[in-house]
Design a protein around this motif. Sequence first.
Motif, PDB file in Angstrom:
ATOM      1  N   VAL A   1      -3.891 -13.029 -12.585  1.00 28.55           N
ATOM      2  CA  VAL A   1      -4.646 -11.774 -12.882  1.00 28.55           C
ATOM      3  C   VAL A   1      -4.852 -10.793 -11.955  1.00 28.55           C
ATOM      4  O   VAL A   1      -5.229 -10.940 -10.753  1.00 28.55           O
ATOM      5  N   CYS A   2      -4.644  -9.532 -11.989  1.00 29.09           N
ATOM      6  CA  CYS A   2      -4.521  -8.237 -11.172  1.00 29.09           C
ATOM      7  C   CYS A   2      -5.975  -8.329 -10.408  1.00 29.09           C
ATOM      8  O   CYS A   2      -6.634  -8.313 -11.763  1.00 29.09           O
ATOM      9  N   LYS A   3      -6.082  -8.164  -9.909  1.00 32.16           N
ATOM     10  CA  LYS A   3      -7.893  -8.270  -8.654  1.00 32.16           C
ATOM     11  C   LYS A   3      -8.298  -6.426  -9.452  1.00 32.16           C
ATOM     12  O   LYS A   3      -9.746  -6.154  -8.741  1.00 32.16           O
TER      13      LYS A   3
ATOM     14  N   VAL B   1       0.051  -9.591 -13.778  1.00 31.54           N
ATOM     15  CA  VAL B   1       1.331  -8.873 -12.208  1.00 31.54           C
ATOM     16  C   VAL B   1       2.526  -9.826 -13.585  1.00 31.54           C
ATOM     17  O   VAL B   1       2.771 -10.857 -13.457  1.00 31.54           O
ATOM     18  N   ASP B   2       3.664  -9.130 -13.232  1.00 30.18           N
ATOM     19  CA  ASP B   2       4.785  -9.557 -12.668  1.00 30.18           C
ATOM     20  C   ASP B   2       5.612  -9.722 -11.841  1.00 30.18           C
ATOM     21  O   ASP B   2       5.363  -8.559 -10.875  1.00 30.18           O
ATOM     22  N   TRP B   3       6.812 -10.271 -11.217  1.00 31.80           N
ATOM     23  CA  TRP B   3       7.854 -10.593 -10.138  1.00 31.80           C
ATOM     24  C   TRP B   3       8.646  -9.476 -10.404  1.00 31.80           C
ATOM     25  O   TRP B   3       8.995  -9.722 -11.547  1.00 31.80           O
ATOM     26  N   ASN B   4       8.470  -8.389  -9.899  1.00 29.98           N
ATOM     27  CA  ASN B   4       9.764  -7.878  -9.564  1.00 29.98           C
ATOM     28  C   ASN B   4      10.099  -6.775  -9.924  1.00 29.98           C
ATOM     29  O   ASN B   4      11.661  -6.654 -10.771  1.00 29.98           O
ATOM     30  N   THR B   5       9.167  -5.997 -10.855  1.00 29.18           N
ATOM     31  CA  THR B   5      10.054  -5.155 -11.846  1.00 29.18           C
ATOM     32  C   THR B   5       9.437  -3.786 -12.032  1.00 29.18           C
ATOM     33  O   THR B   5      10.342  -3.002 -12.790  1.00 29.18           O
TER      34      THR B   5
ATOM     35  N   CYS C   1       1.700  -4.486 -11.213  1.00 29.53           N
ATOM     36  CA  CYS C   1       0.858  -4.427 -12.044  1.00 29.53           C
ATOM     37  C   CYS C   1       0.936  -3.507 -12.909  1.00 29.53           C
ATOM     38  O   CYS C   1       0.581  -2.195 -12.308  1.00 29.53           O
ATOM     39  N   PRO C   2       1.666  -3.462 -14.115  1.00 32.43           N
ATOM     40  CA  PRO C   2       1.616  -2.096 -15.222  1.00 32.43           C
ATOM     41  C   PRO C   2       1.119  -1.310 -15.734  1.00 32.43           C
ATOM     42  O   PRO C   2       0.914   0.036 -15.866  1.00 32.43           O
ATOM     43  N   CYS C   3      -0.402  -1.667 -15.254  1.00 32.63           N
ATOM     44  CA  CYS C   3      -1.206  -0.934 -15.833  1.00 32.63           C
ATOM     45  C   CYS C   3      -2.184  -0.043 -15.413  1.00 32.63           C
ATOM     46  O   CYS C   3      -1.863   1.173 -15.974  1.00 32.63           O
ATOM     47  N   HIS C   4      -1.841  -0.521 -13.802  1.00 30.39           N
ATOM     48  CA  HIS C   4      -2.460   1.088 -13.264  1.00 30.39           C
ATOM     49  C   HIS C   4      -1.641   0.999 -11.922  1.00 30.39           C
ATOM     50  O   HIS C   4      -2.018   1.797 -10.976  1.00 30.39           O
ATOM     51  N   TYR C   5      -0.426   0.649 -12.304  1.00 27.86           N
ATOM     52  CA  TYR C   5       0.264   0.631 -10.868  1.00 27.86           C
ATOM     53  C   TYR C   5       0.058   0.036  -9.210  1.00 27.86           C
ATOM     54  O   TYR C   5       0.104   0.499  -8.513  1.00 27.86           O
ATOM     55  N   GLY C   6      -0.387  -1.428  -9.733  1.00 30.24           N
ATOM     56  CA  GLY C   6      -0.878  -2.269  -8.586  1.00 30.24           C
ATOM     57  C   GLY C   6       0.397  -2.776  -7.547  1.00 30.24           C
ATOM     58  O   GLY C   6       1.526  -3.133  -8.814  1.00 30.24           O
ATOM     59  N   LEU C   7       0.281  -3.207  -6.815  1.00 31.03           N
ATOM     60  CA  LEU C   7       1.078  -3.993  -5.812  1.00 31.03           C
ATOM     61  C   LEU C   7       0.716  -5.389  -5.013  1.00 31.03           C
ATOM     62  O   LEU C   7      -0.748  -4.591  -4.049  1.00 31.03           O
ATOM     63  N   TYR C   8       1.456  -5.269  -5.298  1.00 31.17           N
ATOM     64  CA  TYR C   8       1.285  -6.898  -4.557  1.00 31.17           C
ATOM     65  C   TYR C   8       2.896  -7.466  -3.231  1.00 31.17           C
ATOM     66  O   TYR C   8       3.580  -7.578  -4.230  1.00 31.17           O
ATOM     67  N   GLU C   9       2.292  -7.303  -2.273  1.00 24.68           N
ATOM     68  CA  GLU C   9       3.066  -8.370  -1.514  1.00 24.68           C
ATOM     69  C   GLU C   9       3.392  -9.971  -2.097  1.00 24.68           C
ATOM     70  O   GLU C   9       2.345 -10.105  -3.094  1.00 24.68           O
TER      71      GLU C   9
ATOM     72  N   ASP D   1       3.548 -12.504  -0.543  1.00 19.98           N
ATOM     73  CA  ASP D   1       2.303 -13.491  -0.552  1.00 19.98           C
ATOM     74  C   ASP D   1       0.705 -13.589  -1.380  1.00 19.98           C
ATOM     75  O   ASP D   1      -0.049 -14.075  -0.797  1.00 19.98           O
ATOM     76  N   GLY D   2       0.870 -12.372  -2.201  1.00 17.52           N
ATOM     77  CA  GLY D   2      -0.197 -12.011  -2.988  1.00 17.52           C
ATOM     78  C   GLY D   2      -1.181 -11.066  -2.404  1.00 17.52           C
ATOM     79  O   GLY D   2      -1.986 -10.289  -2.537  1.00 17.52           O
ATOM     80  N   MET D   3      -0.985 -10.570  -1.413  1.00 20.68           N
ATOM     81  CA  MET D   3      -2.051  -9.245  -0.753  1.00 20.68           C
ATOM     82  C   MET D   3      -1.842  -8.015  -1.536  1.00 20.68           C
ATOM     83  O   MET D   3      -0.449  -7.353  -1.810  1.00 20.68           O
ATOM     84  N   ASN D   4      -2.573  -7.934  -1.627  1.00 18.65           N
ATOM     85  CA  ASN D   4      -2.642  -6.406  -2.398  1.00 18.65           C
ATOM     86  C   ASN D   4      -1.925  -5.084  -1.499  1.00 18.65           C
ATOM     87  O   ASN D   4      -2.750  -5.513  -0.092  1.00 18.65           O
ATOM     88  N   VAL D   5      -1.659  -4.239  -1.522  1.00 14.02           N
ATOM     89  CA  VAL D   5      -1.532  -2.696  -1.350  1.00 14.02           C
ATOM     90  C   VAL D   5      -1.632  -2.107  -1.052  1.00 14.02           C
ATOM     91  O   VAL D   5      -2.380  -1.540  -2.087  1.00 14.02           O
ATOM     92  N   LYS D   6      -2.388  -1.832  -0.063  1.00 10.18           N
ATOM     93  CA  LYS D   6      -3.290  -0.488   0.133  1.00 10.18           C
ATOM     94  C   LYS D   6      -2.432   0.974  -0.500  1.00 10.18           C
ATOM     95  O   LYS D   6      -1.165   1.194  -0.341  1.00 10.18           O
ATOM     96  N   GLY D   7      -3.306   1.313  -1.148  1.00 13.44           N
ATOM     97  CA  GLY D   7      -3.351   2.995  -1.281  1.00 13.44           C
ATOM     98  C   GLY D   7      -2.516   2.955  -3.139  1.00 13.44           C
ATOM     99  O   GLY D   7      -2.384   3.444  -3.758  1.00 13.44           O
ATOM    100  N   THR D   8      -2.891   1.583  -3.504  1.00 10.51           N
ATOM    101  CA  THR D   8      -2.685   1.184  -4.918  1.00 10.51           C
ATOM    102  C   THR D   8      -4.285   0.823  -5.633  1.00 10.51           C
ATOM    103  O   THR D   8      -4.579   0.053  -4.819  1.00 10.51           O
ATOM    104  N   PRO D   9      -4.412   0.822  -6.553  1.00 11.78           N
ATOM    105  CA  PRO D   9      -5.848   0.125  -6.923  1.00 11.78           C
ATOM    106  C   PRO D   9      -6.223  -1.127  -7.172  1.00 11.78           C
ATOM    107  O   PRO D   9      -7.640  -1.738  -6.212  1.00 11.78           O
ATOM    108  N   PRO D  10      -5.488  -2.048  -7.076  1.00 10.44           N
ATOM    109  CA  PRO D  10      -6.370  -3.421  -6.845  1.00 10.44           C
ATOM    110  C   PRO D  10      -7.259  -3.810  -4.920  1.00 10.44           C
ATOM    111  O   PRO D  10      -6.097  -3.166  -4.136  1.00 10.44           O
ATOM    112  N   LEU D  11      -7.958  -4.015  -4.853  1.00  6.29           N
ATOM    113  CA  LEU D  11      -9.091  -4.107  -3.235  1.00  6.29           C
ATOM    114  C   LEU D  11      -8.766  -5.344  -2.753  1.00  6.29           C
ATOM    115  O   LEU D  11      -9.490  -5.256  -1.887  1.00  6.29           O
ATOM    116  N   ALA D  12      -8.254  -6.741  -3.754  1.00  8.62           N
ATOM    117  CA  ALA D  12      -7.863  -7.600  -2.925  1.00  8.62           C
ATOM    118  C   ALA D  12      -7.109  -8.750  -3.396  1.00  8.62           C
ATOM    119  O   ALA D  12      -6.010  -8.221  -4.558  1.00  8.62           O
ATOM    120  N   PRO D  13      -6.168  -9.563  -2.459  1.00  2.46           N
ATOM    121  CA  PRO D  13      -5.001 -10.298  -2.677  1.00  2.46           C
ATOM    122  C   PRO D  13      -5.216 -10.604  -4.428  1.00  2.46           C
ATOM    123  O   PRO D  13      -6.940 -11.502  -4.296  1.00  2.46           O
TER     124      PRO D  13
END
Length: 168
Positions: free
Chosen positions: A100-102, A108-112, A122-130, A132-144
């Motif tokens: 569940v995207c934060k 979220v999907d892996w490697n898509t 996360c295809p909804c607003h181009y969210g990215l996570y490493e 290990d689940g850490m959110n990538v700065k500069g993309t919409p999610p603000l938490a892992p």
Amino acid sequence: MSKHRVSRRQFLNYTLTGVGGFMAAGMLMPMVRFAVDPVLKGEDAGDFIATPLKIADITNEPQKVNFSFTQKDAWYESEETGTAWVFKNEGGEIVALSPVCKHLGCVVDWNTDKKNPNMFFCPCHYGLYEKDGMNVKGTPPLAPLDVYPTKEKDGFLYVGKAEPRKGA
Ligand code: FES
């Protein structure tokens, strides 16, 4: 013969009081039960849910695992399906992440995302996570991504209730 005759007024009072009390009890009982029932039942959190994934089949590559469980909401029970992304990290520890995207709760999907391989996307607003689940700065999610506590039983993976990543 008794002198205690009941007047029409008294009879009406007794009857209305009795009927009113009966109706009030009928309305209050469900409310009291609604308020008290979950407390009496106790907390089910901490229970682990069996997944169909064998511990031996967990690799370094995240794999999607669906599992079902019974959700209890007060006295209402329903069968729900949960999902986890499961893999072994560099230290060989099992990691189970909530999909569940934060940001706004998409999945979220892996490697898509071809531009960002080996990441949760996360295809909804181009969210990215490493991985290990850490959110990538500069993309919409603000938490892992939330993390499931895990357990092994009889060779299978069990997961607990997903929680926010510690230290996040
Ligand atoms: S819901 Fe995932 S990026 Fe917006």
